[in-house]
Design a protein around this motif. Structure first.
Motif, mmCIF file in Angstrom:
data_model
loop_
_atom_site.group_PDB
_atom_site.id
_atom_site.type_symbol
_atom_site.label_atom_id
_atom_site.label_comp_id
_atom_site.label_asym_id
_atom_site.label_seq_id
_atom_site.Cartn_x
_atom_site.Cartn_y
_atom_site.Cartn_z
ATOM 1 N N ALA A 1 43.240 6.537 170.353
ATOM 2 C CA ALA A 1 42.068 7.217 170.913
ATOM 3 C C ALA A 1 41.770 8.499 170.150
ATOM 4 N N ALA A 2 42.820 9.252 169.825
ATOM 5 C CA ALA A 2 42.621 10.494 169.074
ATOM 6 C C ALA A 2 42.042 10.223 167.688
ATOM 7 N N GLU A 3 42.467 9.125 167.053
ATOM 8 C CA GLU A 3 41.932 8.776 165.735
ATOM 9 C C GLU A 3 40.443 8.446 165.818
ATOM 10 N N LYS A 4 40.023 7.761 166.880
ATOM 11 C CA LYS A 4 38.602 7.441 167.061
ATOM 12 C C LYS A 4 37.791 8.707 167.323
ATOM 13 N N PHE B 1 51.234 12.820 165.364
ATOM 14 C CA PHE B 1 50.095 13.426 166.052
ATOM 15 C C PHE B 1 49.604 14.656 165.296
ATOM 16 N N VAL B 2 50.425 15.701 165.263
ATOM 17 C CA VAL B 2 50.031 16.919 164.560
ATOM 18 C C VAL B 2 49.922 16.647 163.064
ATOM 19 N N GLY B 3 50.890 15.942 162.517
ATOM 20 C CA GLY B 3 50.906 15.675 161.085
ATOM 21 C C GLY B 3 49.738 14.846 160.606
ATOM 22 N N LYS C 1 56.150 4.255 176.312
ATOM 23 C CA LYS C 1 55.861 2.816 176.360
ATOM 24 C C LYS C 1 54.928 2.428 177.503
ATOM 25 N N GLY C 2 54.388 3.385 178.198
ATOM 26 C CA GLY C 2 53.510 3.146 179.335
ATOM 27 C C GLY C 2 53.259 4.465 180.021
ATOM 28 N N PRO C 3 52.564 4.439 181.166
ATOM 29 C CA PRO C 3 52.318 5.699 181.867
ATOM 30 C C PRO C 3 53.620 6.461 182.124
ATOM 31 N N TRP D 1 51.731 6.198 174.197
ATOM 32 C CA TRP D 1 51.531 7.019 173.009
ATOM 33 C C TRP D 1 50.748 6.300 171.917
ATOM 34 N N ASP D 2 50.947 4.993 171.764
ATOM 35 C CA ASP D 2 50.190 4.261 170.748
ATOM 36 C C ASP D 2 48.694 4.312 171.059
#
Length: 425
Positions: free
Chosen positions: A179-182, A241-243, A298-300, A173-174
């Motif tokens: 990635a979403a921020e970029k 995420f949404v916020g 914490k991982g896949p 998730w981190d």
């Protein structure tokens, strides 16, 4: 697969016009051993040229060539209409012999269905992928026979990743948030498309709950909707995420799955969870994409969501033997491969799965197949699932966008689900 719409399952059939094409087999009903069966099935195509009616037409002709005493009439409806059509048929006394769509528990509860072992040969029963077959059981007795399946993976736009400087798909998730921020920084319309609209909010929700170590039910089949893991997952999704505006300007509760898929094929989405149907759509629109395992806390993610559509056989007309003849033919390996390959779904039998894994034509499906044995399915066996499903569709998208409290929302759904289950005992 509405669950189904995978394929939904599952999936493209929701866009099909609300027509009810009928395939009527040739032949006479005369003769004491002659039987005419009626099958009602969902449409997985998105046009008349690839309607599932064409698949059934070829299959019925091949079957009748070998079984002259059994004729099969097939009605195919869009996913939008099939639930209503089946209900109307049963209400009017015109119950089909077989129905293929996305739910079965209510019919089992009313004692309307044959058990699978009353219909199918031992060989056919043994051929089903075990994780899917178990999802067709009620009290450990199989009534629903899997017909099509899919799992979910993370799709990402490789060109947008390159523009944003993202060198690898996120594993947790981190990394997903980073990635979403970029992607947001280069003005991607949907850094991560989160389809929590009513079409399939229950699917996107389950994917996230599984990736957070939760799910809809525990290892004993009891609801765990308001578990700490589930609450924490939706709190993270709401706040981190949404916020933070990482899912685009359109509220998740107003974004449906197919709309998200369409945006992906227009190059407007950086990442989203998807099933095999999206591959065909992306290739058709020349989107340079790839897939990866779902990111977890914490991982896949240790598991993914599985979706299945079901075949069921009704007792009313007393055609158990003839239904068995037909369905044992339907589940022959070549026929399963033909259907799965045509609509880019996962095969529901081990024989067909082996065939597709050996053929490079189906290589794009292999990674989806890898997750099938451990995939988690909806609690199809619960009569309460229909109402739980509705509640999830109505509430989760709004809750994560409006700052609502996951513990309150999930707790209310849990209480209603438990009350319904207690009624059935």
């Amino acid at each position: 697969m509405q669950r189904r719409r995978f394929l939904g399952l599952t999936a493209a059939g929701a866009a099909t016009a609300a027509l009810a094409p009928t395939l009527t087999a040739c032949g006479s009903d005369s003769g004491t051993d002659d039987v005419r069966l009626k099958l009602v099935a969902a449409d997985y195509g998105d046009s008349s040229s690839n309607s599932t009616l064409n698949y059934w037409g070829d299959l019925v002709r091949a079957f009748e060539t070998k079984n002259s005493n059994v004729k099969v009439d097939v009605n195919v409806y869009s996913w939008t209409d099939i639930d209503k059509k089946v209900a109307e048929m049963i209400e009017s006394g015109d119950t089909p012999d077989m129905v293929q769509f996305g739910t079965y528990a209510d019919f089992v509860d009313q004692g309307m269905l044959y058990r699978a072992d009353q219909i199918l040969s031992i060989r056919t029963m043994a051929s089903f992928v075990s994780s899917i077959a178990q999802a067709g059981e009620v009290n450990r007795v199989q009534y629903a026979m899997p017909f099509g399946a899919s799992t979910r993976l993370l799709f990402y736009n490789k060109a947008l990743f390159e523009q944003a400087g993202i060198t690898a798909p996120p594993k947790d998730w981190d990394e997903l948030q980073a990635a979403a921020e970029k992607l947001k920084a280069i003005d991607v319309k949907y850094p991560y498309a989160l389809p929590l609209g009513r079409e399939e909010a229950q699917a996107e929700t389950l994917i996230w709950l599984l990736s957070g170590g939760g799910g809809y039910t525990d290892g004993y089949g009891s609801y765990m909707l308001d578990s700490p893991e589930n609450v924490e997952t939706l709190e993270w999704l709401r706040d981190e995420f949404v916020g933070k505006g990482l899912t685009g300007s359109r509220p998740p509760g107003q974004l449906n799955r197919q709309e998200a898929f369409n945006a992906f094929t227009r190059g407007e989405v950086g990442m989203l969870n998807g099933h095999p149907t999206l591959m065909q759509q992306a290739v058709g629109h020349r989107i340079d994409y790839d897939v990866a395992p779902l990111p977890g806390r914490k991982g896949p993610s240790p598991t993914t969501m599985g979706v299945a559509d079901w075949m069921m056989a009704f007792k009313k007309n007393g055609h158990r033997k003839q239904i068995g003849q037909f369905l044992n033919f339907v589940y022959e390996s070549d026929n399963v491969v033909g259907f799965s390959g045509k609509y880019r779904l996962l095969p529901v039998t081990t024989d067909a799965s082996t065939v597709m894994r050996r053929d490079d034509e189906y290589k794009s499906l292999w990674q989806f197949l890898d997750g099938l044995d451990t995939a988690q399915f909806y609690p199809f066996d619960k009569v309460s699932w229909t109402k739980v499903n509705q509640s999830l569709r109505d509430s989760v998208g709004t809750m994560v966008a409006s700052g609502g409290d996951p513990a309150t929302v999930l707790g209310e759904i849990q209480r209603k689900a438990d009350a319904k289950e207690n009624e059935e005992r």
